[in-house]
Design a protein around this motif. Structure first.
Motif, PDB file in Angstrom:
ATOM      1  N   ARG A 125       0.850  -1.184   0.000  1.00  0.00           N
ATOM      2  CA  ARG A 125       0.000   0.000   0.000  1.00  0.00           C
ATOM      3  C   ARG A 125       0.890   1.240   0.000  1.00  0.00           C
ATOM      4  O   ARG A 125       1.881   1.307   0.747  1.00  0.00           O
ATOM      5  CB  ARG A 125      -0.894  -0.001   1.243  1.00  0.00           C
ATOM      6  CG  ARG A 125      -1.858   1.141   1.167  1.00  0.00           C
ATOM      7  CD  ARG A 125      -2.895   1.135   2.240  1.00  0.00           C
ATOM      8  NE  ARG A 125      -3.683   2.346   2.069  1.00  0.00           N
ATOM      9  CZ  ARG A 125      -4.309   2.962   3.031  1.00  0.00           C
ATOM     10  NH1 ARG A 125      -4.272   2.492   4.261  1.00  0.00           N
ATOM     11  NH2 ARG A 125      -4.986   4.057   2.782  1.00  0.00           N
ATOM     12  N   LEU A 126       0.556   2.208  -0.841  1.00  0.00           N
ATOM     13  CA  LEU A 126       1.269   3.486  -0.859  1.00  0.00           C
ATOM     14  C   LEU A 126       0.330   4.585  -0.364  1.00  0.00           C
ATOM     15  O   LEU A 126      -0.877   4.558  -0.659  1.00  0.00           O
ATOM     16  CB  LEU A 126       1.728   3.842  -2.278  1.00  0.00           C
ATOM     17  CG  LEU A 126       2.901   3.039  -2.861  1.00  0.00           C
ATOM     18  CD1 LEU A 126       3.152   3.449  -4.310  1.00  0.00           C
ATOM     19  CD2 LEU A 126       4.180   3.233  -2.033  1.00  0.00           C
ATOM     20  N   ALA A 127       0.910   5.555   0.343  1.00  0.00           N
ATOM     21  CA  ALA A 127       0.118   6.714   0.790  1.00  0.00           C
ATOM     22  C   ALA A 127      -0.240   7.567  -0.424  1.00  0.00           C
ATOM     23  O   ALA A 127       0.483   7.556  -1.430  1.00  0.00           O
ATOM     24  CB  ALA A 127       0.954   7.532   1.769  1.00  0.00           C
ATOM     25  N   ASP A 128      -1.347   8.313  -0.330  1.00  0.00           N
ATOM     26  CA  ASP A 128      -1.692   9.249  -1.407  1.00  0.00           C
ATOM     27  C   ASP A 128      -0.515  10.195  -1.625  1.00  0.00           C
ATOM     28  O   ASP A 128       0.078  10.687  -0.662  1.00  0.00           O
ATOM     29  CB  ASP A 128      -2.926  10.080  -1.013  1.00  0.00           C
ATOM     30  CG  ASP A 128      -4.184   9.225  -0.984  1.00  0.00           C
ATOM     31  OD1 ASP A 128      -4.263   8.265  -1.779  1.00  0.00           O
ATOM     32  OD2 ASP A 128      -5.060   9.517  -0.157  1.00  0.00           O
ATOM     33  N   GLY A 129      -0.188  10.442  -2.873  1.00  0.00           N
ATOM     34  CA  GLY A 129       0.891  11.384  -3.192  1.00  0.00           C
ATOM     35  C   GLY A 129       2.283  10.862  -2.864  1.00  0.00           C
ATOM     36  O   GLY A 129       3.230  11.652  -2.763  1.00  0.00           O
TER      37      GLY A 129
END
Ligand code: NDP
Ligand code: 1BO
Length: 322
Positions: A125-129
């Motif tokens: 999972r990647l954080a937004d931005g």
């Protein structure tokens, strides 16, 4: 399992049967970095090349164009049910409450009522931005079970015919198989003579999971130039085939489907002319013996933060299995 065949345009296109009972065409058109030409490439592939499988992803930023290409082909008389459209959920959407909106957005961009295959693009999972390389906090733990349950719901709701994963390791696949109620039909992985990844291919075969090969030609900028590899070049000349055809055929003879990308109409049509002939065993084997095995798409820029982690090295991305 031996590929089945169906006819498209003037040649028989092979396909592979999935665990679900559905079939996946042995070759599809890749669309990563297809940019503003994606619609035209998709239309040419389907209408002039005889492709029936298109591989795309939200992250490629071309889904609307891909949708236009598909629509043009349908308008010209190709049946939707004869096409196989794959897309992928991006890392920022890998939390259970975001999975359904992500699919609905993809369907809207593609202007489709259902996908044939929806894949988890990368298992992080990647954080937004999130930046590339990631800042501390950009890479997060994925709730794999929660995400998979949502994906399983799409099959029940007939929004997606099959679900699967990309860029998994044995460790992650075993974890998924431990709780999956609907099996992943497909695992999409980088594989070509410069990165065979036999271990993952065998594990998928043992579990009945079909493998689709990405970057079959060694990928694009910064990739590996397999087209001009000495062994590859010799075999292509001997068989009177192009290097692209030999690489695609090698993948299909290994029992994998394959999604070469091209925006060039001649190469799009060339890459699919791989049926009705075989790579002789000695040539197939010579391609299996190419040295200097290494990944092109290792994920470092996307996921590795050497100082903050949680993935501090490429080896961490691949669970130290390579
Ligand atoms: P490929 O290995 O398909 O290579 C594409 C490159 O080869 C392009 O530069 C293309 O240029 C060129 N090319 C195409 N055909 C020929 C030919 N016959 N002779 C010489 N050069 C040729 O690269 P990709 O990395 O794009 O992989 C294919 C697809 O796999 C992607 O587009 C994407 O759909 C998927 N993918 C999935 C990933 C995942 O994480 N699940 C990761 C990476 C890719 P030109 O366009 O000018 O013909
Ligand atoms: C960043 C996406 C890699 C190609 O699928």
């Amino acid at each position: 399992m031996a590929p089945a065949t169906f006819t498209a345009e003037d040649q028989k296109i092979e396909s592979f049967r999935l665990l679900s009972g559905h079939t996946i065409p042995a070759i599809g058109l890749g669309t990563w970095r297809s940019g503003s030409q994606a619609d035209n490439s998709v239309k040419i592939a389907i209408l002039e090349g005889g492709y029936r499988h298109i591989d795309t992803a939200w992250e490629y930023g071309v889904q609307e164009r891909v949708g236009h290409g598909v629509k043009a082909a349908i308008h010209a008389g190709v049946e939707r049910r004869d096409l196989f459209i794959t897309s992928k959920i991006w890392c920022t959407e890998l939390s259970p409450e975001r999975v359904r909106p992500a699919l609905l957005n993809t369907l809207q961009q593609l202007q489709l009522e259902y996908l044939d295959l929806y894949l988890i693009h990368w298992p992080f999972r990647l954080a937004d931005g999130a930046s590339r390389p990631p800042k501390p906090g950009d890479v997060q733990e994925m709730d794999m079970e929660g995400v998979w349950r949502e994906m399983e719901g799409f099959v029940k709701d007939k929004l997606v015919r099959d679900i699967g994963v990309c860029n998994f390791t044995l460790k992650k696949m075993n974890k998924l198989l431990g709780f999956a109620e609907t099996m992943p039909s497909v695992c999409q992985m980088e594989m070509h003579p410069g990165w065979r990844n036999d271990k993952m291919l065998e594990a998928c075969k043992q579990n009945g999971i079909h493998v689709t090969v990405y970057s079959p030609l060694g990928s694009q900028e910064g990739g590996r130039d397999l087209i001009h590899d000495e062994t590859e070049d010799r075999i292509a000349k001997k068989l009177n085939k192009t290097p692209g055809q030999v690489l695609v055929k090698w993948a299909i003879q290994r029992g994998t489907s394959v999604v070469p990308k091209s925006n060039n109409p001649d190469r799009i049509k060339e890459n699919i002319k791989v049926f009705g002939w075989e790579l002789p065993q000695e040539d197939f084997q010579a391609l299996c013996n190419i040295p200097d095995q290494k990944r092109v798409l290792h994920g470092e820029q996307l996921f590795v933060n050497k100082n903050a982690g949680p993935l501090r090295s490429v080896a961490d991305v691949w669970d130290h299995e390579d």
